[in-house]
Design a protein around this motif. Structure first.
Motif: not given
Length: 736
Positions: A321-332, A234-241, A312-319
């Motif tokens: 979401x690490x917070x979503x993934x971290x939360x999912x792993x924790x809940x698992x 989900x990271x782009x060049x513009x985001x990191x500038x 999680x990691x829905x195709x509609x989203x761009x890339x």
């Protein structure tokens, strides 16, 4: 319009050992279906069972997988039609274990059919003790400390370890306080991009045990970005500038935020810690926590949906979401700890995964979907607990099963059991009667004169000798002072070497190399014959023995084997490469379906080769052109068409590591008698294959056909059986 059926399997690269209980599950469900209270098999899925035209089981009496590979060239029809093969545990009373002979069911004669036979007709649920989660953790609930990775597990799974040479300069979290079952859990996930340096962190998220996000920060890489991997990160060049935060800032913040007894939770957390260049002593890795067979792993997206009911990691989203993934792993991890291994095993995640993969199957197709390799030892059957006989159940529904063979196969009177004197007679009866029955068991036999124990022992030794010769190559001549290390390195690029020795009997030195896989030996002959190795122009050849005179024919037929269709072999891989690394490297190849990384069955270590399965043969050919000469992580690859990608490769490994013990003390007895009868035996097998071909062609489309080599289990030794299965389609071949 006739509705088509399809069989889709995931046996590729795996050795599925099926017990008779599991085979019984398949046959019962295929014959009865859900409407008669039969249950889905635990090791496979049949979709749209009602569209099956019938079930035909062909039993090759007293034959084993040894016979199939010894007479591989003669079994022309079997190897060209049935792509799905599995090892079958041998049984002393095969037919009884196959259909539950001896059961005393007394179904009532009611209009409700099988519903009145109560649960006696329903097979028992799969033994949870065989689930990999139960095997690893047991069934009882435990505290979180029972699920943190040990130091050895961390080393095995490439976690950064304090004091390790590869972790020089890494930051240690200094969380050294002893962990207890009440220590705090923190979910961690990172997104990375590819830079000139390798994988570098671009975003970090940390959540606490309540799911509250404590850190969600963009990070500027130190090196030039080569690929932002926007689709996943989900990271782009513009985001990191505008970003000023560097890795060192994140390391400092994480070190400050984590209490001294913190337990980090993540999915394949080793990759996150490597990218963060940090070392933490106590971790729970959900990709390993939810254990699977053969070292495979569930994806986080699947676990979140199957266990937590979260998308999680829905195709509609761009890339991602690490917070979503971290939360999912924790809940698992929290779910696993709170519910315990037994509850998790009851979810039957393997079956859920298969269901998800086939959710888009067309509604007008019957599909048989084996669920990977749930390897199980044969269950010890108590003589006091008879297995319910589903042939009785078929009788209640008005269906009369057909049993044909040279010996009496049923004593209940429920079946049309016919004793015939020859295979030809059996075939003629089968051609007449099978179309009239929805369930048939047809038994062929080579005859008692061809299945004596001493002949079996002699066959075993001949097969092992032939395989050894086909796996062996001789290379030379070399100069007197040649570098053996260079020779081993060059030939090792063709595949895993089992043994290497220098021959001193010759005028100039030669080297004898035995490989672990057929493809490696063939690749060495094809690519290194006439090449310059260790300063000498050498010749590479197999040993000249009677057993390998038809080697070229074997190689050609193995390439044409339906099991190897669309599969290529790739060698020259670094052993440090993981399956994830290879998936990433080969992801650009068109129509890549599956990657299989073989491993030593004793040590569990990966070999320096892999198999790639493509959706069709043309894509496999295209990939061969691309891969040959391709360099991965500094290693130059070699590839060719697969010869033993599925069931055969592991069977070869087992044959070469059994040290001639299968036949006991009779292994070398009466070998001359074997030689005298072998020509007749080949003719018998060829005719038997022709009988099966004729019977198979007569079957209706959408018929499930299972061919069984039952195996041998006697006082003289044991040989595993072999199963082949498929659903006949319009072309006369098993559907895929």
């Amino acid at each position: 319009q006739e509705k088509s059926s399809c069989l889709s399997a995931v046996f590729f690269g795996e050795d599925c050992e099926i017990s008779h209980d599991q085979l019984y599950e398949l046959l019962k469900y295929a014959a009865l279906g859900k409407c008669h209270n039969a249950t889905q098999p635990s090791w496979c899925r049949i979709y749209h069972q009602s569209h099956l035209a019938g079930v035909v089981v062909i039993v090759l009496h007293e034959m084993s997988q040894l016979h199939f590979y010894k007479f591989y060239l003669q079994f022309k029809h079997l190897r060209k039609v049935f792509r799905h093969r599995f090892t079958l545990t041998p049984s002393a009373n095969f037919l009884a274990s196959l259909y539950g002979e001896g059961a005393n069911l007394k179904p009532q004669n009611t209009a409700q059919g099988l519903t009145s036979t109560s649960s006696e007709c329903i097979p028992k649920s799969s033994d949870l003790q065989c689930d990999p989660i139960i095997r690893k953790y047991g069934g009882k609930k435990r505290g979180l400390t029972s699920y943190t990775l040990t130091l050895e597990e961390q080393k095995k799974n490439d976690y950064p370890i304090k004091g390790s040479p590869g972790c020089k300069g890494y930051i240690y979290t200094e969380c050294d306080q002893q962990r207890t079952d009440s220590s705090p859990l923190f979910g961690l996930d990172c997104e990375m991009c590819l830079t000139a340096k390798g994988n570098e962190v671009t975003r970090v998220s940390l959540v606490d045990a309540q799911g509250q996000c404590l850190l969600n920060e963009l990070v500027k890489p130190e090196s030039t970005v080569v690929n932002y991997r926007t689709r996943f990160s989900g990271i782009t060049k513009k985001m990191l500038l505008p970003v000023k935060t560097r890795l060192s800032d994140i390391q400092t913040r994480l070190k400050r935020m984590l209490p001294h007894d913190a337990v980090l939770v993540g999915h394949s957390l080793n990759a996150d810690l490597q990218a963060l260049e940090m070392i933490h002593p106590s971790v729970i890795d959900t990709s390993l926590l939810f254990a699977r067979n053969e070292g495979r792993r569930f994806k986080l997206k699947f676990l979140a949906k199957a266990v937590l009911g979260k998308e999680i990691q829905c195709e509609q989203k761009l890339g991602h979401d690490p917070a979503e993934d971290a939360r999912a792993a924790l809940e698992l991890a929290q779910f696993f700890i709170e519910q315990g291994p037994a509850k998790v095993a009851e979810l039957n995640l393997e079956m859920l995964l298969t269901t998800e993969k086939l959710a888009d199957v067309s509604q007008n197709k019957a599909v048989l979907q084996p669920q990977g390799c749930r390897v199980q030892k044969q269950l010890n059957e108590s003589p006091h607990l008879s297995k319910p006989c589903f042939l009785d159940c078929l009788q209640v529904t008005g269906q009369k099963p057909l049993l044909l063979g040279r010996q009496e196969m049923d004593s209940s009177g429920l079946c049309q059991s016919n004793v015939s004197t020859s295979n030809k007679q059996i075939l003629q009866r089968a051609l007449e009667d099978v179309p009239l029955s929805t369930f048939s068991i047809i038994q062929f036999s080579l005859g008692p004169e061809y299945i004596a124990s001493h002949l079996l022992a002699g066959l075993c030794e001949k097969v092992r000798s032939k395989l050894t010769d086909m796996l062996t190559i001789y290379a030379g001549p070399f100069e007197e002072s040649f570098c053996l290390k260079s020779v081993k390195k060059e030939f090792g690029r063709c595949g895993p070497i089992q043994s290497l020795r220098v021959l001193t009997e010759t005028y100039q030195p030669y080297v004898c190399i035995q490989y672990e896989v057929l493809e490696a030996a063939q690749l060495a002959v094809e690519s290194l014959n006439g090449a310059e190795v260790a300063g000498s122009c050498i010749k590479v050849q197999r040993p000249v023995t009677a057993a390998v005179l038809d080697c070229d024919v074997w190689i050609k037929e193995l390439e044409l084997d339906v099991e190897n269709e669309g599969v290529i072999y790739v060698a020259g891989l670094k052993k440090s490469l993981t399956e994830t690394d290879l998936q990433e490297e080969f992801s650009q190849l068109k129509d890549l379906e599956t990657l299989f990384l073989p491993k030593d069955l004793q040590s569990g270590k990966h070999r320096n080769c892999c198999f790639l399965k493509f959706q069709n043969s043309q894509s496999a050919l295209d990939a061969l052109e691309v891969i040959n000469g391709w360099t991965v992580k500094g290693s130059k690859l070699r590839s060719r068409n697969a010869l033993a990608s599925g069931h055969l490769w592991r069977w070869i490994w087992q044959m070469n590591h059994n040290n001639g013990k299968q036949g006991g003390n009779i292994l070398y007895e009466k070998m001359e008698q074997l030689s005298d009868s072998e020509q007749d035996l080949r003719k018998k097998v060829k005719k038997l294959d022709h009988h099966i071909k004729k019977l198979y062609r007569s079957l209706q489309n959408n018929t499930l056909c299972v061919v069984l080599f039952p195996g041998v289990n006697s006082m003289h030794g044991s040989q595993s059986g072999l199963g082949l299965m498929g659903i006949k389609d319009d072309g006369g071949r098993s559907a895929c």
